[in-house]
Design a protein around this motif. Structure first.
Motif, PDB file in Angstrom:
ATOM      1  N   UNK A   1      69.719  -3.275  32.357  1.00  0.00           N
ATOM      2  CA  UNK A   1      70.498  -4.511  32.386  1.00  0.00           C
ATOM      3  C   UNK A   1      69.649  -5.655  31.844  1.00  0.00           C
ATOM      4  N   UNK A   2      70.257  -6.488  30.974  1.00  0.00           N
ATOM      5  CA  UNK A   2      69.612  -7.700  30.464  1.00  0.00           C
ATOM      6  C   UNK A   2      70.565  -8.865  30.620  1.00  0.00           C
ATOM      7  N   UNK A   3      70.022 -10.020  31.000  1.00  0.00           N
ATOM      8  CA  UNK A   3      70.836 -11.219  31.159  1.00  0.00           C
ATOM      9  C   UNK A   3      70.097 -12.421  30.586  1.00  0.00           C
ATOM     10  N   UNK A   4      70.844 -13.275  29.866  1.00  0.00           N
ATOM     11  CA  UNK A   4      70.245 -14.490  29.314  1.00  0.00           C
ATOM     12  C   UNK A   4      70.029 -15.550  30.369  1.00  0.00           C
ATOM     13  N   UNK A   5      70.644 -15.371  31.550  1.00  0.00           N
ATOM     14  CA  UNK A   5      70.397 -16.310  32.664  1.00  0.00           C
ATOM     15  C   UNK A   5      70.013 -15.528  33.909  1.00  0.00           C
ATOM     16  N   UNK A   6      70.998 -15.086  34.683  1.00  0.00           N
ATOM     17  CA  UNK A   6      70.715 -14.499  35.987  1.00  0.00           C
ATOM     18  C   UNK A   6      71.354 -13.119  36.141  1.00  0.00           C
ATOM     19  N   UNK A   7      70.754 -12.312  37.029  1.00  0.00           N
ATOM     20  CA  UNK A   7      71.357 -11.056  37.471  1.00  0.00           C
ATOM     21  C   UNK A   7      71.580 -11.184  38.973  1.00  0.00           C
ATOM     22  N   UNK A   8      72.851 -11.121  39.389  1.00  0.00           N
ATOM     23  CA  UNK A   8      73.216 -11.280  40.801  1.00  0.00           C
ATOM     24  C   UNK A   8      73.803  -9.953  41.289  1.00  0.00           C
ATOM     25  N   UNK A   9      73.144  -9.324  42.280  1.00  0.00           N
ATOM     26  CA  UNK A   9      73.580  -8.036  42.815  1.00  0.00           C
ATOM     27  C   UNK A   9      73.848  -8.209  44.308  1.00  0.00           C
ATOM     28  N   UNK A  10      75.002  -7.743  44.772  1.00  0.00           N
ATOM     29  CA  UNK A  10      75.394  -7.979  46.160  1.00  0.00           C
ATOM     30  C   UNK A  10      74.866  -6.921  47.115  1.00  0.00           C
ATOM     31  N   UNK A  11      74.327  -5.801  46.634  1.00  0.00           N
ATOM     32  CA  UNK A  11      73.916  -4.765  47.565  1.00  0.00           C
ATOM     33  C   UNK A  11      72.519  -4.221  47.268  1.00  0.00           C
ATOM     34  N   UNK A  12      72.315  -3.548  46.126  1.00  0.00           N
ATOM     35  CA  UNK A  12      71.058  -2.851  45.928  1.00  0.00           C
ATOM     36  C   UNK A  12      70.802  -2.613  44.435  1.00  0.00           C
ATOM     37  N   UNK A  13      69.490  -2.648  44.072  1.00  0.00           N
ATOM     38  CA  UNK A  13      69.031  -2.245  42.732  1.00  0.00           C
ATOM     39  C   UNK A  13      68.156  -1.009  42.938  1.00  0.00           C
ATOM     40  N   UNK A  14      68.560   0.104  42.313  1.00  0.00           N
ATOM     41  CA  UNK A  14      67.868   1.368  42.552  1.00  0.00           C
ATOM     42  C   UNK A  14      67.472   2.003  41.214  1.00  0.00           C
ATOM     43  N   UNK A  15      66.141   2.197  41.038  1.00  0.00           N
ATOM     44  CA  UNK A  15      65.603   2.915  39.876  1.00  0.00           C
ATOM     45  C   UNK A  15      66.191   2.401  38.560  1.00  0.00           C
ATOM     46  N   UNK A  16      66.154   1.111  38.370  1.00  0.00           N
ATOM     47  CA  UNK A  16      66.763   0.496  37.197  1.00  0.00           C
ATOM     48  C   UNK A  16      65.759  -0.403  36.475  1.00  0.00           C
ATOM     49  N   UNK A  17      66.056  -0.678  35.212  1.00  0.00           N
ATOM     50  CA  UNK A  17      65.310  -1.668  34.431  1.00  0.00           C
ATOM     51  C   UNK A  17      66.198  -2.898  34.331  1.00  0.00           C
ATOM     52  N   UNK A  18      65.775  -3.986  35.022  1.00  0.00           N
ATOM     53  CA  UNK A  18      66.584  -5.194  35.101  1.00  0.00           C
ATOM     54  C   UNK A  18      65.755  -6.357  34.569  1.00  0.00           C
ATOM     55  N   UNK A  19      66.289  -7.090  33.583  1.00  0.00           N
ATOM     56  CA  UNK A  19      65.565  -8.203  32.969  1.00  0.00           C
ATOM     57  C   UNK A  19      66.472  -9.417  32.894  1.00  0.00           C
ATOM     58  N   UNK A  20      65.951 -10.561  33.374  1.00  0.00           N
ATOM     59  CA  UNK A  20      66.713 -11.805  33.354  1.00  0.00           C
ATOM     60  C   UNK A  20      65.793 -12.941  32.937  1.00  0.00           C
ATOM     61  N   UNK A  21      66.321 -13.865  32.133  1.00  0.00           N
ATOM     62  CA  UNK A  21      65.512 -15.002  31.687  1.00  0.00           C
ATOM     63  C   UNK A  21      65.207 -15.934  32.856  1.00  0.00           C
ATOM     64  N   UNK A  22      66.131 -16.079  33.800  1.00  0.00           N
ATOM     65  CA  UNK A  22      65.917 -16.991  34.933  1.00  0.00           C
ATOM     66  C   UNK A  22      65.689 -16.231  36.243  1.00  0.00           C
ATOM     67  N   UNK A  23      66.755 -15.792  36.885  1.00  0.00           N
ATOM     68  CA  UNK A  23      66.658 -15.317  38.266  1.00  0.00           C
ATOM     69  C   UNK A  23      67.321 -13.961  38.441  1.00  0.00           C
TER      70      UNK A  23
END
Length: 696
Positions: A501-523
């Motif tokens: 997952x890539x985001x130019x601003x934020x990544x908002x997850x309501x439960x869980x991030x599991x074994x993932x590649x997550x990139x966000x410019x801000x938060x």
């Protein structure tokens, strides 16, 4: 004095330059020269086979105009000890004296030495085939003239050329590969006889000595003299819009045609409108000057009615069609994912030009009968939603971006693309200008792209998803380590599992991030539900907020804060490019150094000098590109850090096995850190742990 440049050196330098060009072009292309053996199979009928040696046979065709040398490979992998000259001598000993192809034999020996186990047949000698002569023929016949075709009788004037005969020509002898002459085939020489009222010349031409009817029977040509008045015949087209005349000229002492005769013939056929007097006089002049008949000469034209034109639409962009269209990939396979079921347009796109129907005008036939005109038919298609009519309704434009459709004769542009179910083969890949709402799931292998928001009511599986604004997923993202989700703004989901997952601003997850590649410019935020980040890489420019990071079992989890991942990716690409170019420059410099090129003049031929000049230019180009890349790298380095206060919040704690990186500083968690906030001291370039600032 520089070392002498050999052919091997030139070849080595050419290879170096090819490698450099491939790197500069960023896409290496290798040109392979393939030697193709175009083998012609000999005719197996009536051929003669002679042994040349234990491994070679000579095959001669029945006409003795072509021979083949056949190589029979040995059982063991052994190259026959025979040279091209020896094989040529054996061929000559068979009696071949003409058309021996020595270069073919030399090439064949070279191929045998490179691959002694392959069968080979090569053309060894080619004779000269005889050329047929041409039989006598008619090069001109008066009956082929346009005025004489399809006529029962052919009329000629005095001194008209009637017939021209081209005599037969002899053929050219051929020669066998043994030097024997091959006579050409015999040709037919047909003769013609001048009959009554015919005279001829030495060129084989037959002329009429008087006016009359031409006859050609049993190779005898004659003219029967006649006397006849000129004849005018009027013909009307099926729609009575054209009147034409045929005129047969007077023969012998017959009466010639006049203008009055033509007008009288037209009156008999009730032709009274659209008469062209000039055309009548030209027809009479044509007949009198050339004494030849004329046919279908137009002398009167009616005026067609002007029917009004139907309304038409010229599509600048055709609306989508109901049938599916699949694409064929470069390898020839059919891509069923690209169904292309929708057409999209942008705001202010010129969609169509509408031309309204016009009013018709009356006409008439050559017999003066009036023909009424008709008004053109209108169209039922009209401008619908978000389509604006301009210039008195003639030009149609889109007022927004979106899905372009023609439904129930209404042309619409809809800013929203709605999928009432899953994105599967019934829908295909989506590339939309605007927002996309998907009620179901995005299944494995599909692409969904939109310039606006993408909203998914179900899950995103191993799919490629890209939004110009937000991506919102109600049930979560199962990436399966294949899919990728990108958003220029925010990515919002209930959970991420094996996702990219890539985001130019934020990544908002309501439960869980599991074994993932997550990139966000801000938060990146995971505050509710389990609120955990477990495994994978989590990369945020400003801050990461979660309840728990890692697990009590020491699951390897990487947390990276404080740098812009997009800038970092660009810097990595530039660094890789610099390394590759530097390697090529080193190879080129070492070659120059080994040959002392550039210190003293050296002896080299013109192709070698040209190659070296090209290499020196490439050397300067590499140095310039490396310098430019270094400047770009430094410029990006100033944009790498996005904030002076990067931080990590874990309201319940950070577990062992978590690796933390803030800017260039790293910290590996060895014991549980409960209720902690992790910040960064910019001046000291140090990670600071604050256990007391954690909130429950």
């Amino acid at each position: 004095m520089a070392d002498h440049i050999t052919k091997e050196d030139s070849l080595k330098l050419e290879n170096i330059l090819k490698a450099i060009d491939a790197e500069l072009d960023e896409e290496q292309q290798i040109s392979v020269e393939e030697i193709q053996d175009q083998k012609e199979e000999p005719d197996s009928k009536n051929q003669t086979i002679l042994p040349l040696s234990d491994r070679f046979q000579l095959i001669i065709n029945a006409q003795k105009t072509k021979s083949f040398c056949r190589y029979l490979p040995p059982v063991a992998d052994k190259t026959p000890d025979i040279k091209a000259g020896e094989l040529l001598n054996r061929l000559k000993e068979t009696g071949i004296v003409y058309g021996l192809l020595e270069k073919n034999i030399q090439k064949a020996i070279a191929l045998i030495k490179s691959n002694p186990q392959a069968e080979l047949e090569v053309v060894a000698a080619v004779g000269l085939l005889p050329k047929s002569g041409t039989p006598s023929r008619i090069s001109y016949w008066i009956g082929n003239e346009s005025y004489a075709k399809d006529k029962i009788e052919i009329y000629a004037r005095k001194n008209d050329l009637l017939l021209r005969i081209e005599p037969a020509t002899a053929g050219i002898s051929g020669k066998t590969i043994f030097g024997e002459e091959i006579p050409p085939p015999a040709v037919e020489n047909k003769t013609y006889i001048a009959g009554e009222n015919i005279y001829t010349n030495v060129q084989g031409e037959f002329y009429a000595s008087c006016a009359g009817v031409v006859k050609l029977d049993n190779n005898i040509i004659r003219v029967r003299e006649i006397t006849r008045d000129a004849i005018c015949t009027v013909k009307l087209s099926a729609d009575f819009m054209t009147a034409m005349i045929d005129i047969e000229p007077a023969m012998g002492k017959g009466r010639h045609i006049s203008y009055h005769d033509v007008r009288l013939s037209l009156s008999r056929e009730q032709v009274c409108a659209g008469i062209d007097e000039q055309a009548i006089r030209q027809a009479i002049m044509q007949v009198e000057l050339k004494a030849l008949p004329i046919s279908d000469w137009v002398v009167a034209k009616g005026k067609p009615p002007r029917f009004g034109k139907d309304a038409v639409i010229h599509w600048h962009i055709p609306p989508n069609q109901p049938t599916k269209r699949y694409t064929i990939d470069a390898d020839g396979s059919i891509n069923f994912y690209d169904a292309n079921t929708i057409t999209t347009v942008t705001a202010d796109t010129h969609l169509a030009t509408y031309t309204p129907p016009t009013i018709g005008k009356a006409g008439y036939t050559v017999q003066g009968i009036r023909i009424e005109g008709k008004k053109g038919k209108p169209l039922s298609i009209h401008a619908g939603e978000n389509v604006e009519e301009r210039e008195e309704g003639k030009e149609w434009y889109a007022t927004c971006s979106g899905k372009y459709t023609l439904d129930n004769d209404a042309l619409n542009v809809l800013p929203l693309f709605y999928v009432d179910g899953d994105v599967d083969f019934s829908v295909g890949n989506i590339d939309f200008i605007g927002d996309v709402i998907i009620r179901g799931n995005i299944l494995d292998g599909f692409d969904v792209r939109a310039t606006g928001h993408i909203s998914v009511g179900g899950t995103i599986e191993a799919a490629q998803v890209c939004a110009g604004k937000n991506v919102e997923v109600r049930q979560g993202i199962f990436g399966k380590e294949k899919g990728k989700v990108r958003a220029e703004e925010d990515v919002i989901s209930s959970f991420l599992q094996n996702a990219d997952v890539e985001a130019g601003r934020n990544v908002i997850v309501s439960n869980q991030i599991l074994n993932s590649v997550v990139q966000a410019v801000r938060k990146i935020e995971v505050k509710t539900g389990k609120g955990s980040i477990i495994g994978g890489i989590t990369f945020a420019g400003h801050e990461i907020i979660a309840r728990t990071i890692g697990t009590e079992y020491g699951t390897i989890t990487r947390i990276d804060v404080g740098t812009d991942f997009r800038v970092l990716q660009q810097m990595s690409t530039i660094e890789t490019k610099k390394i590759n170019l530097a390697k090529q420059l080193t190879v080129l410099n070492e070659f120059f150094k080994s040959k002392n090129i550039g210190i003293d003049p050296f002896s080299a031929n013109e192709p070698q000098q040209k190659l070296i000049r090209t290499a020196q230019q490439k050397q300067q180009e590499l140095q310039h590109m490396i310098s430019n890349l270094s400047g770009k790298y430094k410029e990006l380095a100033t944009q790498l850090y996005t904030t002076d206060s990067p931080n990590i919040h874990a309201s319940l704690g950070v577990m062992p096995g978590v690796g933390i990186r803030i800017r260039n500083s790293q910290y590996k968690v060895a014991v549980p850190l409960k209720r902690c906030t992790i910040t960064y001291d910019v001046e000291k370039e140090k990670i600071i742990l604050d256990i007391k600032k954690g909130t429950g």
